[in-house]
Write a protein that holds these residues in place. Structure first.
Motif, mmCIF file in Angstrom:
data_model
loop_
_atom_site.group_PDB
_atom_site.id
_atom_site.type_symbol
_atom_site.label_atom_id
_atom_site.label_comp_id
_atom_site.label_asym_id
_atom_site.label_seq_id
_atom_site.Cartn_x
_atom_site.Cartn_y
_atom_site.Cartn_z
ATOM 1 N N PHE A 285 0.609 -0.811 0.221
ATOM 2 C CA PHE A 285 -0.292 -0.136 -0.216
ATOM 3 C C PHE A 285 0.542 0.907 0.056
ATOM 4 C CE2 PHE A 285 -3.004 -3.177 2.365
ATOM 5 C CZ PHE A 285 -3.813 -3.201 1.575
ATOM 6 N N ASP A 286 0.203 2.366 -1.056
ATOM 7 C CA ASP A 286 1.142 3.459 -0.801
ATOM 8 C C ASP A 286 0.712 4.366 0.747
ATOM 9 O OD1 ASP A 286 -1.715 4.836 -0.388
ATOM 10 O OD2 ASP A 286 -1.602 5.231 -3.282
ATOM 11 N N LYS A 287 1.097 5.963 0.679
ATOM 12 C CA LYS A 287 0.943 6.365 2.354
ATOM 13 C C LYS A 287 -0.465 6.504 2.674
ATOM 14 C CE LYS A 287 1.774 11.055 0.270
ATOM 15 N NZ LYS A 287 2.643 11.628 0.702
ATOM 16 N N LYS A 288 -0.926 6.677 1.013
ATOM 17 C CA LYS A 288 -2.794 7.136 1.785
ATOM 18 C C LYS A 288 -3.612 5.330 1.841
ATOM 19 C CE LYS A 288 -2.284 11.030 -0.856
ATOM 20 N NZ LYS A 288 -3.330 11.941 -1.893
ATOM 21 N N GLY A 289 -2.338 4.157 1.817
ATOM 22 C CA GLY A 289 -3.367 2.753 1.522
ATOM 23 C C GLY A 289 -3.894 2.569 0.964
ATOM 24 N N ASN A 290 -3.698 3.493 -0.467
ATOM 25 C CA ASN A 290 -3.754 1.878 -1.939
ATOM 26 C C ASN A 290 -3.175 1.573 -1.975
ATOM 27 O OD1 ASN A 290 -6.703 4.959 -2.026
ATOM 28 N ND2 ASN A 290 -4.481 5.766 -2.548
ATOM 29 N N TRP A 291 -4.082 0.221 -2.152
ATOM 30 C CA TRP A 291 -2.819 -0.800 -3.060
ATOM 31 C C TRP A 291 -2.480 -0.677 -3.910
ATOM 32 C CZ3 TRP A 291 -3.501 -3.982 -6.759
ATOM 33 C CH2 TRP A 291 -4.702 -3.347 -7.752
ATOM 34 N N LYS A 292 -1.437 -1.208 -3.902
ATOM 35 C CA LYS A 292 -0.368 -1.002 -5.257
ATOM 36 C C LYS A 292 -0.340 -1.813 -5.534
ATOM 37 C CE LYS A 292 3.514 0.959 -4.184
ATOM 38 N NZ LYS A 292 4.856 2.204 -3.964
ATOM 39 N N GLU A 293 0.558 -3.102 -5.269
ATOM 40 C CA GLU A 293 0.283 -4.712 -5.849
ATOM 41 C C GLU A 293 0.152 -5.608 -4.866
ATOM 42 O OE1 GLU A 293 4.310 -6.535 -5.737
ATOM 43 O OE2 GLU A 293 4.227 -5.477 -6.970
ATOM 44 N N VAL A 294 -0.861 -6.746 -5.291
ATOM 45 C CA VAL A 294 -0.633 -7.834 -4.673
ATOM 46 C C VAL A 294 -0.292 -9.095 -5.408
ATOM 47 C CG1 VAL A 294 -3.053 -9.264 -4.320
ATOM 48 C CG2 VAL A 294 -3.457 -7.088 -3.809
ATOM 49 N N ASP A 295 0.480 -9.899 -4.301
ATOM 50 C CA ASP A 295 1.264 -10.790 -5.327
ATOM 51 C C ASP A 295 0.934 -12.188 -4.499
ATOM 52 O OD1 ASP A 295 2.643 -12.385 -6.269
ATOM 53 O OD2 ASP A 295 5.010 -11.291 -5.780
ATOM 54 N N GLY A 296 0.421 -12.770 -5.430
ATOM 55 C CA GLY A 296 0.413 -14.616 -4.348
ATOM 56 C C GLY A 296 1.272 -15.413 -4.389
ATOM 57 N N LYS A 297 2.942 -14.660 -4.765
ATOM 58 C CA LYS A 297 3.718 -15.969 -4.968
ATOM 59 C C LYS A 297 3.366 -17.250 -5.860
ATOM 60 C CE LYS A 297 5.592 -12.864 -2.231
ATOM 61 N NZ LYS A 297 6.922 -11.321 -2.681
ATOM 62 N N ASN A 298 2.875 -16.736 -6.857
ATOM 63 C CA ASN A 298 2.848 -18.236 -7.799
ATOM 64 C C ASN A 298 1.416 -19.036 -7.972
ATOM 65 O OD1 ASN A 298 4.701 -17.520 -9.228
ATOM 66 N ND2 ASN A 298 6.314 -18.564 -8.174
ATOM 67 N N SER A 299 0.487 -18.511 -6.229
ATOM 68 C CA SER A 299 -0.749 -19.185 -6.158
ATOM 69 C C SER A 299 -2.046 -18.066 -6.205
ATOM 70 C CB SER A 299 -1.377 -19.429 -4.669
ATOM 71 O OG SER A 299 0.327 -20.038 -4.216
ATOM 72 N N LYS A 300 -3.494 -18.640 -6.371
ATOM 73 C CA LYS A 300 -3.896 -17.874 -7.102
ATOM 74 C C LYS A 300 -4.662 -16.243 -6.683
ATOM 75 C CE LYS A 300 -9.360 -18.110 -7.603
ATOM 76 N NZ LYS A 300 -9.622 -17.313 -7.055
ATOM 77 N N ILE A 301 -4.833 -15.134 -6.648
ATOM 78 C CA ILE A 301 -4.810 -14.446 -5.567
ATOM 79 C C ILE A 301 -6.651 -14.233 -5.953
ATOM 80 C CG2 ILE A 301 -2.703 -13.223 -6.090
ATOM 81 C CD1 ILE A 301 -4.240 -11.164 -7.583
ATOM 82 N N PRO A 302 -7.212 -13.711 -4.589
ATOM 83 C CA PRO A 302 -8.317 -13.692 -4.482
ATOM 84 C C PRO A 302 -9.632 -13.205 -5.365
ATOM 85 C CG PRO A 302 -7.826 -12.503 -2.355
ATOM 86 C CD PRO A 302 -6.436 -13.090 -3.416
#
Length: 147
Positions: free
Chosen positions: A76-93
């Motif tokens: 997340f950035d300083k305002k709490g907005n997501w920048k990246e979601v990484d499942g480490k080769n597993s499916k993300i929601p």
């Protein structure tokens, strides 16, 4: 002449080292995250508790990194907005993935799942289980494949 050059190099090295030394990583509780980040986690991960949450403070910026036992990592950035979601080769929601992007992947790569999504100034970058990286604009329109 040579002495001036050496002095300049030493001053620059000292400045760079001094600025990087000010970076601070601290373990924090979920309640200390910005409200946007807390809402994101509650929406997409429910009552699951993260393994850890780091606050990375630097001179000009603050970022947050949240990791779950499933190895999913969210930045997340300083305002709490997501920048990246990484499942480490597993499916993300699926709930994280914009509908237009999810639809494109389902239609064109029906056997693949999205394992990583990143949002930037110009759009989204996703990674699939087969290793392909797909790029989309901010509206969710496909733009190109990266390898």
């Amino acid at each position: 002449m040579r002495t001036k050059l050496n002095l300049t190099i030493c001053l620059l090295a000292g400045l760079i080292f001094g600025l990087s030394a000010n970076a601070q990583k601290t373990v924090i509780k979920k309640e200390a995250l910005p409200a946007n980040a807390q809402t994101f986690l509650k929406t997409h991960f429910g009552s699951k508790n993260p393994s850890y949450i780091l606050q990375d403070k630097e001179i000009l910026s603050t970022e947050y990194k949240v990791q779950y036992d499933s190895k999913i990592e969210i930045e997340f950035d300083k305002k709490g907005n997501w920048k990246e979601v990484d499942g480490k080769n597993s499916k993300i929601p699926n709930s994280i993935i914009p509908k237009k992007i999810a639809s494109y992947v389902k239609t064109n790569f029906p056997k693949e799942k999205i394992t990583k999504i990143e949002i930037g100034t110009y759009g989204y970058e996703t990674k699939l289980t087969n290793g392909l990286e797909l790029k989309f604009n901010l509206k969710g329109d496909f733009t190109k494949i990266d390898k």
